[in-house]
Design an enzyme around this catalytic site. Structure first.
Site, mmCIF file in Angstrom:
data_model
loop_
_atom_site.group_PDB
_atom_site.id
_atom_site.type_symbol
_atom_site.label_atom_id
_atom_site.label_comp_id
_atom_site.label_asym_id
_atom_site.label_seq_id
_atom_site.Cartn_x
_atom_site.Cartn_y
_atom_site.Cartn_z
ATOM 1 N N HIS A 94 -15.159 68.045 -25.457
ATOM 2 C CA HIS A 94 -14.888 66.484 -26.550
ATOM 3 C C HIS A 94 -13.979 65.893 -26.712
ATOM 4 C CE1 HIS A 94 -17.032 69.470 -29.906
ATOM 5 N NE2 HIS A 94 -17.981 68.653 -28.979
ATOM 6 N N MET A 114 -13.204 73.577 -32.729
ATOM 7 C CA MET A 114 -13.485 74.324 -33.995
ATOM 8 C C MET A 114 -14.916 73.189 -33.855
ATOM 9 S SD MET A 114 -12.170 74.435 -37.280
ATOM 10 C CE MET A 114 -10.369 74.444 -36.951
ATOM 11 N N ASP A 166 -20.702 72.538 -33.180
ATOM 12 C CA ASP A 166 -21.289 71.516 -31.887
ATOM 13 C C ASP A 166 -21.445 72.573 -30.740
ATOM 14 O OD1 ASP A 166 -22.357 70.032 -30.326
ATOM 15 O OD2 ASP A 166 -20.931 69.187 -28.776
ATOM 16 N N SER A 219 -14.209 71.950 -26.853
ATOM 17 C CA SER A 219 -13.333 71.393 -27.801
ATOM 18 C C SER A 219 -11.740 72.067 -27.551
ATOM 19 C CB SER A 219 -13.889 71.225 -28.656
ATOM 20 O OG SER A 219 -13.052 69.808 -29.532
ATOM 21 N N THR A 220 -11.653 72.032 -28.840
ATOM 22 C CA THR A 220 -9.953 72.125 -28.591
ATOM 23 C C THR A 220 -9.513 73.372 -27.719
ATOM 24 O OG1 THR A 220 -9.894 71.293 -31.169
ATOM 25 C CG2 THR A 220 -8.165 72.604 -30.679
#
Length: 382
Positions: free
Chosen positions: A226, A320, A323, A199-200
Site C-alpha cells: 500500500h 492496518m 486487505d 501495508s504500514t
C-alpha cells in the site's frame, strides 16, 4: 465527543518549516482531540521531543538548520517515538522518504499539491488515520547506515521483454471461484508465484524478506505494498540495490519470469493475466470496491484465475485493516499455501491477524523467517 475522548491526553509534535502547514495541520489534529505542539525545524523538533515527550511526531524532510533525516536519526537515538514523515511528491522527496522509513519512521504522508490551504482537505482523513495508527503501533528500531544491507553487485541485465498486445479474451475477468483454464503452451519458465500483501511498516519489513531470496529463486514474486503514486518507483529502486533478484515497479505489462520481484505501482492495482500462453503482470485502475491500493485481495484473486492454488504462495504481512485476508483464506481453502506474519515482528498486526482469525494461515512466522519458508516450499514444489 467519542473522537476527542479517544485522544484525550495524547500529544503530537508537528515539525515543519512552513508556518501555514503547521497552522493547517494543527487545526486538523486539534479538532480531532489531539494536543498539538509545533517546531520550525529539525533542531527545534529534537529539543521539543526531549522536553515534551509526545506520543507521535510528524516530520517534514526539507527544513533549514537541520533537515528531517538528520532529526529523525537523532530522535530515534534519543527517544524512539512513532514518526510520520511529511513528504513532497518529487523524485528526490520519494527517495528521502524511503531512507526515512529504513531509519525508523513508521509511515509517511504526501504533502498536498497546489495551494496548500485549498488542498488540505484532500489529506485530512489520511493524516488522522496515519497519526492514529502511529500512536498505537509497535516500534521497530531503525537501521543505522552501517547496518544497511550492502548493495548487490550484479551483471547488467537485458532489457525487459514486452508481451504481445492483449487479445480481447484476456481482458475479460472470470469469477474468482472459477477453475483456471490451462495456459496455452504451458507456463514457460514460471512454475508458480509468490504473492505478498503488506501495508504500514512494509518497506522496512520487506528488508527482512526480499534480500534473503537467492538469485536462483525459481518463482516470480509480486508485491502489493500500500503506497501512493510517485513513491513505489523509489521503493523498487531501493530494494533492487539490496536484492539478488531484480526488483521492478510494474508500470506497464511485463512477462512474469524467475529472478524478478514485481512491485505494484502506487495509484493502481497489480494483477496477473494470461497473454498468448504467458503469465503477465500488469497495472490496472484502482478497484473502487477495495479501500487499499495496490490491493492484495485484487492481486491474489487475479492469480487464482490463471493458476491452480497449488502453484501459489500467499504472504500477508504488517498493516492496518484486512486487505488480502479474504483472498488468501480462499487460496488456502483451495489447497494453496499461505504465511501470516507473527505479531512479534509486525509494526501493525491488522492484516495478518485477520488472516489467522479466518483460518487462512498455513503457518505464522516472524518476518525474518519468511524467506526461509518460501525457499523450502518452492524447492519442494519445483
Amino acid at each position: 465527543n467519542p473522537v476527542e475522548l479517544e485522544f484525550k491526553g495524547k500529544n503530537v509534535l508537528l515539525v515543519d518549516d512552513s508556518a501555514l502547514m503547521r497552522r493547517l495541520l494543527s487545526a486538523v489534529l486539534t479538532q480531532a482531540g489531539w494536543t498539538v505542539a509545533a517546531a520550525r525545524n529539525g533542531r527545534e523538533g529534537v529539543e521539543q521531543l526531549l522536553e515534551w515527550q509526545p506520543d507521535v511526531v510528524t516530520l517534514d524532510i526539507n527544513m533549514p538548520e537541520m533537515d528531517g533525516l538528520t532529526a529523525l536519526s537523532l530522535m530515534m537515538q534519543a527517544r524512539p517515538t512513532p514518526i510520520v514523515m511529511v513528504s513532497s511528491l518529487t523524485e528526490k522527496g520519494a527517495q528521502a522518504t524511503m531512507e526515512a522509513l529504513a531509519l525508523g519512521a513508521v509511515d509517511f504522508i504526501a504533502k498536498p499539491g497546489g495551494t496548500i490551504s485549498l488542498s488540505i482537505d484532500d489529506i485530512q482523513a489520511l493524516l488522522l488515520e496515519k497519526v492514529r495508527t502511529a500512536s498505537r503501533i509497535r516500534l521497530r528500531p531503525g537501521r543505522p547506515a552501517a547496518a544497511m544491507p550492502a548493495p548487490v553487485q550484479r551483471a547488467p541485465r537485458p532489457a525487459l521483454a514486452r508481451p504481445a498486445p492483449a487479445s480481447p479474451r484476456t481482458t475479460t475477468s472470470a469469477p474468482a471461484s472459477a477453475s483456471p483454464a490451462p495456459l496455452r503452451g504451458g507456463m514457460g519458465r514460471c512454475p508458480g508465484l509468490v504473492l505478498i500483501g503488506i501495508s504500514t511498516g512494509g518497506p522496512r519489513t520487506l528488508e527482512d524478506v526480499l534480500p534473503q531470496l537467492p538469485s536462483d529463486f525459481p518463482w516470480p514474486v509480486l508485491v502489493a505494498q500500500h503506497m501512493p503514486p510517485n513513491f513505489t518507483l523509489a521503493f523498487a529502486q531501493r530494494m533492487d540495490r539490496m536484492c539478488a533478484l531484480e526488483v521492478v515497479e510494474v508500470g506497464e505489462p511485463m512477462p512474469l519470469e524467475p529472478g524478478r520481484i514485481h512491485i505494484g505501482r502506487g495509484g493502481t492495482d497489480l494483477v496477473v493475466v494470461e497473454r498468448l500462453g504467458r503469465l503477465v503482470a500488469q497495472p490496472r485502475p484502482e478497484s473502487p470496491g477495495h479501500p487499499w491500493h495496490p490491493s492484495a485481495d485484487v492481486l491474489v484473486e487475479s492469480a487464482m484465475r490463471v493458476l491452480p492454488a497449488s502453484q501459489l504462495v500467499g504472504v500477508l504481512m504488517t498493516g492496518m485493516g484486512f486487505d488480502g485476508a479474504q483472498a488468501m483464506a480462499e487460496l488456502k481453502a483451495r489447497g494453496g499455501r499461505t504465511i501470516a506474519e507473527a505479531e512479534s515482528s509486525c509494526v501493525v498486526f491488522g492484516m495478518p491477524s485477520e488472516l489467522i482469525q479466518r483460518g487462512g494461515a498455513s503457518v505464522v512466522l516472524p518476518s525474518q523467517d519468511v524467506a526461509r519458508q518460501l525457499r523450502t516450499w518452492v524447492q519442494r514444489l519445483g
